[in-house]
Design a protein around this motif. Sequence first.
Motif: not given
Length: 367
Positions: A303-311, A347-357
């Motif tokens: 899940x990613x928060x897109x500014x409105x909801x989790x998607x 990331x060069x194609x618009x990707x992001x990343x998450x903290x990973x435990x």
Amino acid sequence: MADGVVPAWVVESSPGLRPTGALMGRHGTRAQVSGTDLVRDPDGGWYVLEDNLRVPSGIGYAVQNRRLTQAVLPELPVPDDLLPADETPAMLRRALVAAAPAAADDPAVVVLSSGPGDPAWFEHRLLADEMGVPLTESGDLLVQDGRVHMVAEGHRSPVDVIYLRMDEEALLHAQGADGVPLGWPLLAAVHAGRLTLANALGNGVGDDKALYAYVPRLIEYYLGEKALLGDVPTYLCGVPEQRAEVLGRLGELVLKPVDGYGGDRVVIGPRAEAEELDAVREQILAAPHRWIAQEMVTLTTHPVFDGTALAPRHVDLRAFVFLGETAEVAPVALTRVAPAGSMIVNSSRGGGSKDTWLLGGAGEPPV
């Protein structure tokens, strides 16, 4: 190749094949830092998607993601056995120091970047600061009498190990502190055993998407072991029988150019338009050795928060290994997140990343 484990054409036609790859001794460590991209299918199976042995990026972002999580969500409960991210730069420095030429008593390490215009400049600065070593550009380096020196504020200091964070082609054409192209004098210092470049030049062969299909065989050939992680079933369009299968299943497979990096020109068959598939068919027929195809792996989502909801967004996982006196798995990893409607996480194609435990205790392998 002589024993038939890998066909000669796979290596000889590799876009990453460089004469510079032969400059270092055959018994030296070629990849002090490696990044392995892992994917997980809906059934829970793990697969190696790609190897990154040239200039693997993401370590600094993985460290910073942890710090951002702690700053933004200080109330978030943290497991007792969460591995600390802050130890990672020191582990990297140990691997780099271990790579120094034998004659270096107190090895001097620098990070070499192409400068603020590099997309990973933030990471270059962070890692240099955290390791306590200088961040340099080519104009800060001078080669004299076969030794490399860093020039700063009118003073010279010797350099034994360069943590290379720029492309090989850019390095060979970059100008040094004296205005002379730096590449070939640097290579002479490497060949003479007075300098280590980490990672070694010529490692693009190891990243090659065609060679990827033979990695399980290479592991068994060199180590006498079976690979613990599976690879994604891969078809080489340079092999006539496999090319015929690919052309008959274009709409079912993921099609990748052998010389593509960062998600460049990847065509995902089930999501492609007919025009895209027709275009890639023509390219495969024109230059079959330049293309591979892989079975479609439906990546898991987070899940990613897109500014409105989790998607839900598709993800993969880049794990890092440092190879110094021993092999150490970094206590951080980078979960890379594809943008909405995409399965390409770069990331060069618009990707992001998450903290990973990563979790683990004393004497236990990390989870």
